[in-house]
Design a protein around this motif. Sequence first.
Motif, PDB file in Angstrom:
ATOM      1  N   GLU A  27       0.848  -1.028  -0.231  1.00  0.00           N
ATOM      2  CA  GLU A  27      -0.012  -0.076   0.038  1.00  0.00           C
ATOM      3  C   GLU A  27       0.779   1.359  -0.040  1.00  0.00           C
ATOM      4  OE1 GLU A  27      -3.624   2.161   2.348  1.00  0.00           O
ATOM      5  OE2 GLU A  27      -2.289   0.432   3.760  1.00  0.00           O
TER       6      GLU A  27
ATOM      7  N   ARG B  60       2.562   1.631  -5.693  1.00  0.00           N
ATOM      8  CA  ARG B  60       1.978   2.681  -6.817  1.00  0.00           C
ATOM      9  C   ARG B  60       3.304   3.408  -7.308  1.00  0.00           C
ATOM     10  NH1 ARG B  60      -1.911   3.443  -3.043  1.00  0.00           N
ATOM     11  NH2 ARG B  60      -3.777   2.401  -3.399  1.00  0.00           N
TER      12      ARG B  60
ATOM     13  N   TYR C 288      -3.620  -1.885  -4.896  1.00  0.00           N
ATOM     14  CA  TYR C 288      -2.255  -1.302  -4.864  1.00  0.00           C
ATOM     15  C   TYR C 288      -1.442  -1.161  -6.053  1.00  0.00           C
ATOM     16  CZ  TYR C 288      -3.713  -1.729  -0.067  1.00  0.00           C
ATOM     17  OH  TYR C 288      -4.321  -1.718   1.284  1.00  0.00           O
TER      18      TYR C 288
END
Length: 268
Positions: free
Chosen positions: A19, A23, A58
């Motif tokens: 998380e 990204r 995620y």
Amino acid sequence: MRVGFIGDIVGKPGRSMLEAHLRKLRKEYELDFVIANGENASHGFGLGSLHAKELFSYGADILTGGNHSWDKKEIIPLLDVMPILRPLNYPEGVPGRGVSVLQVKDEKIAIINVMGHYGMPMVENPFLRAQKAVDELRAEGVQTIIIDFHAEVTSEKRAMHMLLKGKVSAILGTHTHVGTDDLQIVEGTCYVTDVGLSGARDGVIGMDKDAPLKRFLTGLPASLEIPKKCKKILQMVIMDIQDGKCVDAFKLRVFDDQERILAKAVLE
């Protein structure tokens, strides 16, 4: 094509590292596709439907499994409709699939999930099943083939590498949760014995230390638990693949409290 492969995600600490970082890592390293082993993502045992959706949100594109693929019964009907693999070498008729072929950047990429014999549930011969799947994919013109070999012993993983080197893009070991330092590229095949866990790094294979210590000191059973507080790590192999051959690779270790570490693959 640039592909990232994340080792065993263990419980909430592993999910929280994805998380916090995945990204950004996808953008920074310009990753076209991300594979992650999710069979320990739900409290250390199995993969629940909510946590599967969480990992996809995620930035994971496909999740692979192993000996804990069946621990959460709710996931079983989703194996046929979501990009989640279970080991290929379970018998015919078992739900889900062990191979997935997807389109990425106008080319096909195949992911194979296979499980070893030693110390694992009863499955069919991983070497024969993997070899057959690779031969079929190559006959269909699929060049980029990545294998998650979920196995206990180093010898099985190394033998799979010897069997399929030059025929697949990568063979990446999972299951032991302890990352090895043998990342290499041989005949266009990226290989590492074990990528290593993403999760708690200051316990025992991602678990709180108390139960394993009780087991080893007394021989008595004790329930493994994910630690509530821990130091965390995310481990990923990043590969550049051209025409089905891995031309460059490195291991990325991201910590929650210190600088990340990169280790370049040895070109044999």
